[in-house]
Design a protein around this motif. Structure first.
Motif, PDB file in Angstrom:
ATOM      1  N   TYR A 122       0.313  -7.249  -0.155  1.00  0.00           N
ATOM      2  CA  TYR A 122      -0.466  -6.247   0.553  1.00  0.00           C
ATOM      3  C   TYR A 122       0.476  -5.140   0.881  1.00  0.00           C
ATOM      4  O   TYR A 122       1.433  -5.443   0.972  1.00  0.00           O
ATOM      5  N   LEU A 125      -1.160  -5.906   6.420  1.00  0.00           N
ATOM      6  CA  LEU A 125      -2.046  -7.217   6.787  1.00  0.00           C
ATOM      7  C   LEU A 125      -2.706  -7.144   8.212  1.00  0.00           C
ATOM      8  O   LEU A 125      -1.822  -6.994   9.207  1.00  0.00           O
ATOM      9  N   SER A 130      -6.036  -8.444   3.937  1.00  0.00           N
ATOM     10  CA  SER A 130      -5.001  -7.789   2.899  1.00  0.00           C
ATOM     11  C   SER A 130      -5.675  -6.508   2.845  1.00  0.00           C
ATOM     12  O   SER A 130      -6.803  -6.068   2.420  1.00  0.00           O
ATOM     13  N   LEU A 132      -4.751  -2.711   1.053  1.00  0.00           N
ATOM     14  CA  LEU A 132      -4.028  -1.969  -0.102  1.00  0.00           C
ATOM     15  C   LEU A 132      -4.032  -0.349   0.217  1.00  0.00           C
ATOM     16  O   LEU A 132      -5.142   0.043   0.688  1.00  0.00           O
ATOM     17  N   PHE A 153      -4.887 -10.638  -6.182  1.00  0.00           N
ATOM     18  CA  PHE A 153      -6.158 -10.890  -5.142  1.00  0.00           C
ATOM     19  C   PHE A 153      -6.955 -12.009  -5.786  1.00  0.00           C
ATOM     20  O   PHE A 153      -7.425 -11.679  -6.689  1.00  0.00           O
ATOM     21  N   ASP A 159     -10.770  -8.232   1.364  1.00  0.00           N
ATOM     22  CA  ASP A 159      -9.833  -7.141   0.949  1.00  0.00           C
ATOM     23  C   ASP A 159     -10.207  -5.927   1.097  1.00  0.00           C
ATOM     24  O   ASP A 159     -11.519  -5.534   0.783  1.00  0.00           O
TER      25      ASP A 159
END
Length: 207
Positions: A122, A125, A130, A132, A153, A159
């Motif tokens: 990542y 966090l 996570s 990006l 992932f 995410d």
């Protein structure tokens, strides 16, 4: 013969002393004070507090308490940083040059890096999620970059990808990124500057 001037200050004091001796100095005792009924005062202040609307301060309306405001009677300034390990955003050291970090004012954060056999995939966090990070200008140069970043992932739809539109002609790229996120289980958050991207992280960390 009494030569005392009845208008002199000494004569006045002597007269007052004589009256006090005759009356046992009753007049010098302070009068008893009647008990004060505070119930009506408390009720009035409670009504006023209920009538006053409370200001909601969050990451998006960008309202801040005035610089001289305090959180208690001792004059302690209201802390902006969230407290506790669960409220600390973990930042991959690969993000050190990201201008977003300069805009991240209202959240505790610290750097982490991959060590030994532990690989960090990542960029951020946030409360176990996570995140990006990608800019449009970088995506135009390296279109396969985000595909490689999403691959490790699990695709559990927990995410997040923060996509900063920092270049023109973004419609086609946003469409492509949206499709990638849909098939990879990522939630797409589109920002139009680094400050807005930082607000996303602050909001996620406070939710």
């Amino acid at each position: 013969m009494n030569n005392t001037d009845p208008t002199s200050f000494q004569s006045i004091l002597a007269g007052v002393k004589k009256l006090r001796e005759q009356k046992g100095d009753i007049s010098s005792q302070p009068p008893a004070q009647a008990p004060v009924d505070t119930s009506s005062t408390k009720e009035s202040s409670t009504v006023q507090e209920r009538q006053q609307p409370r200001r909601v301060i969050n990451s998006f309306n960008q309202q801040r308490p005035p610089s001289g405001s305090t959180d208690n009677e001792q004059g302690t300034k209201r802390p902006y940083q969230n407290q506790g390990p669960g409220k600390t955003v973990l930042v991959n050291t690969t993000q050190k040059e990201n201008p977003l970090l300069d805009k991240l004012k209202n959240t505790n954060w610290r750097y982490v890096s991959s060590k030994g056999g532990t690989k960090i995939y990542y960029d951020y966090l946030v409360k176990g999620r996570s995140v990006l990070f990608l800019t449009l200008s970088y995506h135009k140069l390296y279109s396969d970059y985000i595909t490689r970043r999403m691959a490790p992932f699990s695709g559990e739809e927990d995410d997040i990808l923060i996509f900063v539109v920092d270049d023109s002609n973004s419609e086609e790229s946003i469409t492509d990124i949206t499709k990638m996120c849909m098939f990879s289980g990522f939630t797409l958050l589109v920002a139009f500057n680094f400050e807005q991207a930082a607000k996303y992280i602050e909001y996620l960390n406070s939710a």
